[in-house]
Write an enzyme that holds these catalytic residues in place. Structure first.
Site, PDB file in Angstrom:
ATOM      1  N   ASP A   1      -5.904   3.266  11.846  1.00 37.05           N
ATOM      2  CA  ASP A   1      -4.578   3.451  10.917  1.00 37.05           C
ATOM      3  C   ASP A   1      -4.565   1.888  10.388  1.00 37.05           C
ATOM      4  O   ASP A   1      -3.306   1.643   9.666  1.00 37.05           O
ATOM      5  CB  ASP A   1      -3.418   3.717  11.574  1.00 37.05           C
ATOM      6  CG  ASP A   1      -3.030   2.995  12.877  1.00 37.05           C
ATOM      7  OD1 ASP A   1      -3.653   1.782  13.243  1.00 37.05           O
ATOM      8  OD2 ASP A   1      -1.936   3.221  13.473  1.00 37.05           O
TER       9      ASP A   1
ATOM     10  N   HIS B   1      -4.308  -1.104  12.057  1.00 38.86           N
ATOM     11  CA  HIS B   1      -3.426  -1.890  13.053  1.00 38.86           C
ATOM     12  C   HIS B   1      -4.381  -3.192  13.291  1.00 38.86           C
ATOM     13  O   HIS B   1      -5.637  -2.829  13.327  1.00 38.86           O
ATOM     14  CB  HIS B   1      -2.682  -1.303  13.950  1.00 38.86           C
ATOM     15  CG  HIS B   1      -3.517  -0.619  15.081  1.00 38.86           C
ATOM     16  ND1 HIS B   1      -3.444   0.490  15.726  1.00 38.86           N
ATOM     17  CD2 HIS B   1      -4.508  -1.329  15.867  1.00 38.86           C
ATOM     18  CE1 HIS B   1      -4.174   0.697  16.562  1.00 38.86           C
ATOM     19  NE2 HIS B   1      -4.872  -0.517  16.782  1.00 38.86           N
TER      20      HIS B   1
ATOM     21  N   GLU C   1       1.448  -1.626  13.857  1.00 40.02           N
ATOM     22  CA  GLU C   1       1.124  -0.472  13.264  1.00 40.02           C
ATOM     23  C   GLU C   1       1.732  -0.456  11.918  1.00 40.02           C
ATOM     24  O   GLU C   1       2.566  -1.341  11.593  1.00 40.02           O
ATOM     25  CB  GLU C   1       1.925   0.659  13.871  1.00 40.02           C
ATOM     26  CG  GLU C   1       1.503   0.947  15.451  1.00 40.02           C
ATOM     27  CD  GLU C   1       0.086   1.517  15.948  1.00 40.02           C
ATOM     28  OE1 GLU C   1      -0.548   1.309  14.831  1.00 40.02           O
ATOM     29  OE2 GLU C   1      -0.010   2.254  16.686  1.00 40.02           O
TER      30      GLU C   1
HETATM   31  C1  F6R Z   1      -6.714  -4.342  21.486  1.00 41.31           C
HETATM   32  C2  F6R Z   1      -5.781  -4.123  20.260  1.00 41.31           C
HETATM   33  C3  F6R Z   1      -6.273  -3.144  19.270  1.00 41.31           C
HETATM   34  C4  F6R Z   1      -7.840  -2.797  19.228  1.00 41.31           C
HETATM   35  C5  F6R Z   1      -7.922  -1.642  18.103  1.00 41.31           C
HETATM   36  C6  F6R Z   1      -9.339  -1.213  17.989  1.00 41.31           C
HETATM   37  O1  F6R Z   1      -6.259  -5.546  22.177  1.00 41.31           O
HETATM   38  O2  F6R Z   1      -5.098  -5.062  19.986  1.00 41.31           O
HETATM   39  O3  F6R Z   1      -5.791  -3.388  17.794  1.00 41.31           O
HETATM   40  O4  F6R Z   1      -8.484  -3.738  18.741  1.00 41.31           O
HETATM   41  O5  F6R Z   1      -6.988  -0.479  18.460  1.00 41.31           O
HETATM   42  O6  F6R Z   1      -9.797  -0.576  19.419  1.00 41.31           O
HETATM   43  P1  F6R Z   1     -11.193  -0.385  19.836  1.00 41.31           P
HETATM   44  O7  F6R Z   1     -11.876  -1.679  19.659  1.00 41.31           O
HETATM   45  O8  F6R Z   1     -11.376   0.274  21.036  1.00 41.31           O
HETATM   46  O9  F6R Z   1     -11.689   0.800  18.745  1.00 41.31           O
END
Ligand code: F6R
Length: 261
Positions: free
Chosen positions: A136, A138, A143
Site C-alpha cells: 500500500d 507504506h 500507512e
Molecule cells: C519493516 C517495515 C515495513 C516493511 C514493509 C515491506 O520494518 O518497516 O515497512 O519494510 O512492510 O515488508 P516486506 O519486506 O516483508 O515485504
C-alpha cells in the site's frame, strides 16, 4: 532518486551490502537504520557472511529499527526487536545495546515515541537507512494518509498490511497486532542516505507510485522524492510498471564502478 534494476534479491543484497561496508570503512561508528520484514533478508545474510570473513565490522556502529508492534509480549518471536536480533544483530559483531528500537511494551507509548526520537538525535542521526515498501506504499509503518511531516508515533495498521503480514503469524489475521509504533516520514527523511529495496510483482504498483507518481500522503513512500540521496534497488518484477525502466537500466550500466551508490 537513483533507480537500479537487477535480476534478483541476491544481487540487490550485494549492492546494498557494498554500500554499508563502504560506509563502515569510512566511518566505523556509523548509525544504521534497520528495516525488518522479507526485503532486507538478502542484505543481512550478505553482511553476516562478510562479518564472519572479517571483511566488515559493526563493533563501533549503532542501529535504530524503524518500527515495532504494540501489544506483543517482550518474548514474542514476531516482535521486531526479536526479529532483527535473529535476522541480523546477533549474527554480526554489534556491541551490547548498540541497536535500539521503539518500545511497543511501554506503559506510556507517546513518551516512548518521544524518547526514541531523542535517542536517534543524540546518536547523531542515521547515516544510512535501509527500507522496504508495503504493497500500500507504506515505508516503516506510515500507512496511507500519514502526515508527510510525521515523527515517531502510534499508528493503526491497515487491513492490507495486516493481511500481508499474516504470513508471519501462521496466516492468522487476528493474531497480527492492530497497532504499532513507527518512525515518522520526517524522521526517515532525516537519514543522510536512504536505500529502499523491493522485489516481486506484488510491489510493482507501490514502486510505480514511489518512483514516478505524484507526491501524496496516499502513497507515503513518494515523500522520498523530496530526499536528496535515495537509492531504489529493484528486481525486474518490482520494476515492471516503471515507464522509464530502459533509462534507469542504461544509466546504471554506464555508471563508473568507483562511483558507488
Ligand atoms: C519493516 C517495515 C515495513 C516493511 C514493509 C515491506 O520494518 O518497516 O515497512 O519494510 O512492510 O515488508 P516486506 O519486506 O516483508 O515485504
Amino acid at each position: 532518486m537513483e533507480v537500479i534494476v537487477v535480476s534478483d534479491a541476491t544481487e540487490i543484497g550485494g549492492i546494498a551490502a557494498d554500500a554499508i561496508s563502504a560506509l563502515l570503512e569510512r566511518k566505523p561508528d556509523a548509525v544504521l537504520g534497520l528495516a525488518t520484514g522479507s526485503s532486507p533478508v538478502a542484505v543481512y545474510d550478505e553482511l553476516a557472511r562478510r562479518c564472519d570473513a572479517g571483511r566488515v565490522s559493526f563493533r563501533q556502529a549503532r542501529g535504530f529499527i524503524l518500527d515495532e508492534y504494540v501489544g506483543l509480549p517482550a518474548e514474542h518471536p514476531q516482535r521486531y526487536r526479536n526479529v532483527i536480533d535473529a535476522a541480523f544483530v546477533n549474527r554480526v559483531d554489534f556491541g551490547p545495546g548498540a541497536v535500539d528500537g521503539p518500545d511497543g511494551t511501554a506503559a506510556d507509548l507517546p513518551a516512548a515515541c518521544a524518547a526514541y526520537e531523542d535517542a536517534i538525535r543524540a546518536a547523531g542521526g542515521v547515516n544510512l537507512q535501509i527500507l522496504g515498501i508495503g504493497t500500500d506504499g507504506h515505508i516503516a509503518f506510515n500507512e496511507p494518509g500519514s502526515s508527510l511531516a510525521s515523527r515517531t508515533r502510534i499508528k493503526t495498521l491497515t487491513r492490507q498490511t495486516r493481511t500481508d503480514n499474516a504470513r508471519f503469524f501462521g496466516d492468522d489475521l487476528d493474531a497480527v497486532p492492530t497497532h504499532c509504533l513507527t518512525q515518522g516520514l520526517a524522521t526517515i527523511l532525516d537519514a543522510r542516505h536512504v536505500i529502499l529495496l523491493a522485489t516481486g510483482r506484488h510491489k510493482a504498483e507501490a514502486v510505480h507510485h514511489l518512483v514516478e507518481g505524484a507526491v501524496s500522503a496516499m502513497w507515503p513512500a513518494t515523500i522520498l522524492q523530496h530526499h536528496p540521496h535515495v537509492t531504489v534497488l529493484l528486481d525486474d518484477a518490482a520494476a515492471r510498471r516503471l515507464q522509464l525502466v530502459d533509462y534507469y537500466r542504461e544509466t546504471y550500466r554506464a555508471k563508473p564502478d568507483w562511483q558507488g551508490i
